[in-house]
Design a protein around this motif. Structure first.
Motif, PDB file in Angstrom:
ATOM      1  N   VAL A   1       0.837  -1.173   0.020  1.00 18.30           N
ATOM      2  CA  VAL A   1      -0.089  -0.220  -0.085  1.00 18.30           C
ATOM      3  C   VAL A   1       0.860   1.274  -0.126  1.00 18.30           C
ATOM      4  O   VAL A   1       1.838   1.280   0.529  1.00 18.30           O
ATOM      5  N   GLY A   2       0.881   2.162  -0.596  1.00 15.47           N
ATOM      6  CA  GLY A   2       1.313   3.634  -0.784  1.00 15.47           C
ATOM      7  C   GLY A   2       0.850   4.337   0.046  1.00 15.47           C
ATOM      8  O   GLY A   2      -0.250   4.373   0.747  1.00 15.47           O
ATOM      9  N   GLN A   3       1.619   5.568   0.387  1.00 18.87           N
ATOM     10  CA  GLN A   3       1.228   6.375   1.508  1.00 18.87           C
ATOM     11  C   GLN A   3       0.396   7.423   1.021  1.00 18.87           C
ATOM     12  O   GLN A   3      -0.390   8.059   1.961  1.00 18.87           O
ATOM     13  N   ASP A   4      -0.114   7.700  -0.260  1.00 18.06           N
ATOM     14  CA  ASP A   4      -1.208   8.305  -0.732  1.00 18.06           C
ATOM     15  C   ASP A   4      -2.562   7.464  -0.771  1.00 18.06           C
ATOM     16  O   ASP A   4      -3.499   8.020  -1.318  1.00 18.06           O
ATOM     17  N   ALA A   5      -2.586   6.247  -0.434  1.00 18.28           N
ATOM     18  CA  ALA A   5      -3.804   5.486  -0.478  1.00 18.28           C
ATOM     19  C   ALA A   5      -4.822   6.132   0.592  1.00 18.28           C
ATOM     20  O   ALA A   5      -4.318   6.739   1.531  1.00 18.28           O
ATOM     21  N   SER A   6      -6.146   5.989   0.220  1.00 18.72           N
ATOM     22  CA  SER A   6      -7.198   6.080   1.366  1.00 18.72           C
ATOM     23  C   SER A   6      -7.769   4.764   1.711  1.00 18.72           C
ATOM     24  O   SER A   6      -7.978   3.954   0.826  1.00 18.72           O
TER      25      SER A   6
ATOM     26  N   GLN B   1      -7.967   2.263  -1.772  1.00 13.57           N
ATOM     27  CA  GLN B   1      -8.028   3.028  -3.051  1.00 13.57           C
ATOM     28  C   GLN B   1      -6.710   3.774  -3.228  1.00 13.57           C
ATOM     29  O   GLN B   1      -6.309   4.635  -2.261  1.00 13.57           O
ATOM     30  N   GLU B   2      -6.046   3.565  -4.193  1.00 12.92           N
ATOM     31  CA  GLU B   2      -4.908   4.227  -4.708  1.00 12.92           C
ATOM     32  C   GLU B   2      -5.152   4.752  -6.055  1.00 12.92           C
ATOM     33  O   GLU B   2      -6.136   4.709  -6.645  1.00 12.92           O
TER      34      GLU B   2
ATOM     35  N   GLU C   1      -6.411   8.575  -9.651  1.00 17.56           N
ATOM     36  CA  GLU C   1      -7.418   8.774  -8.537  1.00 17.56           C
ATOM     37  C   GLU C   1      -8.584   7.555  -8.967  1.00 17.56           C
ATOM     38  O   GLU C   1      -8.991   7.599  -9.969  1.00 17.56           O
TER      39      GLU C   1
END
Length: 237
Positions: A131-136, A149-150, A182
């Protein structure tokens, strides 16, 4: 009667705060992250009714973001959050172990704890690195599933089934994007919003099949609708 906008109460007014979200079922509570160059990330909960704030303890030194609580009934909640290995300010020298998604338990209180009090996050466990740090992230069905969600992918992690013998959780892909920046899924998982070529599009989940989302004319995903006029980002349902 309160007027808005109103400043959210915090424990360190001079610090930077980010990743805010409301606590489901408790419209008076906001959870967010406080940053310190010395202590890195700390979660706080702000009580808007009493204008007080309290700190969440139980996490080791690290860079944490996106604290999210489940919409379960009662005060005992599951919390999900992301640990990242590094950032532009602190490099990747300290507190870099096991980045990814984490779960824990937190017990809220019916009444205000008083400004400066603390609550402990318990039973913290690691559930995956991909999972990336910009994921929600968002809980579904109480605390049974987690929607991640990435930029180019949205997936559902089955928490209720638990991990397999290797500690991995079953995941179901909801949508992939070919060149999206997004992807955001509606709460009933029936509609998808995505950003592609700087514009926002919406499509029904049943229309995408197994193909990645794309807005290119002539090859676009079936029945997509452009909903932005001059571009858009940071989509919310």
């Amino acid at each position: 009667k309160k007027s808005y906008p109103e400043r959210v109460p915090v424990l360190s007014p001079g610090s930077a705060y980010f990743s805010p979200s409301f606590v489901p079922g408790r419209k008076d509570l906001i959870i967010h992250t406080r940053w310190s160059d010395r202590n890195y990330s700390t979660f706080e909960i702000a009580d808007l009714s009493s204008l007080s704030a309290f700190e969440l303890t139980g996490l080791p030194l690290g860079r944490y973001a996106k604290p999210t609580l489940c919409s379960c009934s009662g005060n005992t909640r599951q919390i999900a959050f992301i640990k990242v290995p590094s950032d532009y300010l602190t490099s990747n020298v300290i507190a870099t172990a096991d980045p990814g998604l984490y779960l824990g338990k937190l017990t809220l209180h019916d009444t205000s704890l008083g400004h400066g009090s603390s609550l402990e996050i318990k039973d913290v466990r690691y559930i995956g690195a991909n999972v990336g740090q910009d994921a929600s992230i968002r809980f579904l069905e109480g605390n049974k599933k987690l929607l991640v969600q990435e930029g180019n992918k949205a997936r559902v992690i089955d928490l209720a089934a638990g991990p397999d013998s290797l500690g991995r959780y079953n995941e179901t892909i909801v949508a992939n994007g070919r060149m999206t920046t997004e992807i955001k899924i509606s709460s009933d998982l029936r509609k998808i919003a995505f950003v592609d070529s700087y514009n926002v599009f919406v499509v029904k989940k049943d229309n995408i099949g197994d193909e990645p989302l794309w807005s290119k004319p002539g090859n676009a995903t079936k029945d997509i609708a452009r909903v932005s006029l001059d571009g858009g980002h940071d989509v919310k349902w």
